[in-house]
Write a protein that holds these residues in place. Structure first.
Motif, short mmCIF file in Angstrom:
data_model
loop_
_atom_site.label_atom_id
_atom_site.label_comp_id
_atom_site.label_asym_id
_atom_site.label_seq_id
_atom_site.Cartn_x
_atom_site.Cartn_y
_atom_site.Cartn_z
N UNK A 23 0.85 4.29 -2.69
CA UNK A 23 0.70 5.69 -2.33
C UNK A 23 1.89 6.51 -2.84
N UNK A 24 3.08 5.93 -2.79
CA UNK A 24 4.29 6.63 -3.24
C UNK A 24 4.20 6.94 -4.73
N UNK A 25 3.77 5.97 -5.51
CA UNK A 25 3.61 6.19 -6.95
C UNK A 25 2.58 7.29 -7.21
N UNK A 26 1.48 7.26 -6.48
CA UNK A 26 0.46 8.29 -6.67
C UNK A 26 0.98 9.68 -6.34
N UNK A 27 1.85 9.78 -5.34
CA UNK A 27 2.42 11.08 -4.97
C UNK A 27 3.40 11.59 -6.01
N UNK A 28 4.05 10.67 -6.72
CA UNK A 28 5.09 11.07 -7.66
C UNK A 28 4.58 11.32 -9.07
N UNK A 29 3.60 10.58 -9.50
CA UNK A 29 3.19 10.68 -10.90
C UNK A 29 2.40 11.96 -11.15
N UNK A 30 2.61 12.51 -12.32
CA UNK A 30 1.86 13.69 -12.73
C UNK A 30 2.36 14.98 -12.14
N UNK A 31 3.45 14.94 -11.36
CA UNK A 31 3.99 16.17 -10.77
C UNK A 31 4.84 16.92 -11.79
N UNK A 32 4.77 18.24 -11.72
CA UNK A 32 5.62 19.07 -12.58
C UNK A 32 6.94 19.37 -11.91
N UNK A 33 6.97 19.38 -10.57
CA UNK A 33 8.19 19.65 -9.81
C UNK A 33 8.51 18.44 -8.94
N UNK A 34 9.80 18.20 -8.74
CA UNK A 34 10.24 17.06 -7.94
C UNK A 34 9.89 17.28 -6.47
N UNK A 35 9.66 16.19 -5.77
CA UNK A 35 9.38 16.24 -4.33
C UNK A 35 10.48 15.47 -3.61
N UNK A 43 14.71 3.26 -0.04
CA UNK A 43 14.60 1.83 -0.38
C UNK A 43 13.41 1.58 -1.29
N UNK A 44 12.28 2.24 -0.98
CA UNK A 44 11.08 2.05 -1.80
C UNK A 44 11.30 2.54 -3.22
N UNK A 45 11.96 3.68 -3.38
CA UNK A 45 12.21 4.22 -4.71
C UNK A 45 13.12 3.27 -5.50
N UNK A 67 0.84 -1.20 0.00
CA UNK A 67 0.00 0.00 0.00
C UNK A 67 0.87 1.26 0.00
N UNK A 68 2.01 1.19 0.72
CA UNK A 68 2.91 2.35 0.76
C UNK A 68 3.49 2.63 -0.63
N UNK A 69 3.88 1.57 -1.34
CA UNK A 69 4.41 1.74 -2.69
C UNK A 69 3.35 2.34 -3.61
N UNK A 117 -2.42 -2.27 -7.61
CA UNK A 117 -3.39 -2.94 -6.78
C UNK A 117 -4.14 -1.92 -5.92
N UNK A 118 -5.45 -2.07 -5.84
CA UNK A 118 -6.25 -1.20 -5.01
C UNK A 118 -6.15 -1.62 -3.55
N UNK A 119 -6.37 -0.68 -2.64
CA UNK A 119 -6.49 -1.02 -1.23
C UNK A 119 -7.83 -1.69 -1.00
N UNK A 120 -7.98 -2.31 0.18
CA UNK A 120 -9.23 -2.98 0.49
C UNK A 120 -10.39 -2.00 0.51
#
Length: 245
Positions: A9-21, A39-41, A5-7, A70-73
């Motif tokens: 969420x991490x992908x959702x936070x990163x994709x579609x961004x115009x500036x790096x986080x 480690x996750x990245x 689930x963390x991975x 994969x969706x969360x429950x």
């Protein structure tokens, strides 16, 4: 929060961004350490996810089509519940599409999520949503999409039969009945028609256009304003006749 689930969420936070986080900002958002983010990245990059950036600078995902995650429950519960509502409360065509979606979702559920779903506390009943409720739903959906004027043969609450030429704008479910929201050419105003009181629907052989003062969103805004005004007067709308035509 589990790793999968963390991975996600991490992908959702990163994709579609115009500036790096930065990893620090990501760690604060996800409630983990920066070391865990690094480690996750690395794990995502080794799996083929096109993450760009570096430590101290920040990360983002390039404009690249990603495979389904994969969706969360809780997300699966929402999707399956919504699909079951569509199957139970709409027409047979939409119902068949909903059944197909449910089958596809259930086919890829991991075993532990499948067990949770089998014991879901949500039940969708189709009681009071029989053929009469659904009879003209598909036909009206088609007319709405094509912006076709239709002739309604209608029976009101007093069993009086009328005919109305209307411009169909949308189908609204009020938690017990479906209604057609339309612009009535006779009254030159919005009108609601309960689907279970429609006797027949015919094409009028005309097309219509929507504009700022004639569309479903405008109708909804008027309804909201009406009940906001009632609430401001200290009334709950119970003494206001809001029944469809």
């Amino acid at each position: 929060m589990g790793k999968s689930e963390r991975l996600f969420q991490l992908v959702n936070l990163l994709k579609g961004r115009r500036l790096a986080i930065t990893a620090k900002a990501l760690a604060e958002r996800l409630g983990v350490s920066e070391r865990t983010i690094y480690r996750d990245i690395q794990h995502l990059q080794s799996s083929g996810v096109p993450i760009e950036g570096e430590a101290g600078i920040g990360y983002l995902i390039a404009d690249y089509p990603l495979p389904p995650m994969m969706f969360t429950y809780d997300e699966l519960t929402a999707l399956l519940l919504g699909s079951k509502m569509v199957d139970a409360w709409t027409d047979t065509q939409l119902g068949a599409n909903a059944k197909s979606a449910i089958a596809k979702i259930e086919a890829v559920l991991p075993h532990h999520l499948k067990q949770q779903h089998d014991h879901s506390p949500f039940l969708v009943s189709s009681y009071h949503h029989g053929p009469q409720q659904q009879a003209f739903s598909a036909q009206l959906r088609t007319a709405i999409e094509a912006k076709d004027v239709v002739l309604l043969h209608y029976q009101d609450a007093e069993l009086r039969q009328t005919q109305r030429i209307v411009e169909p704008l949308g189908l609204v479910y009020w938690g017990g009945k479906w209604t057609l929201v339309a612009f009535c050419q006779l009254r030159h105003d919005y009108r609601e028609f309960r689907l279970d009181r429609i006797l027949n629907v015919e094409s009028a052989g005309q097309r219509f256009t929507c504009h700022a003062q004639k569309n479903l969103s405008h109708y909804v805004a008027l309804v909201k304003a009406k009940y906001a005004a009632l609430a401001a007067e200290g009334r709950d709308g119970a003494d206001c006749d809001s029944s469809p035509a």
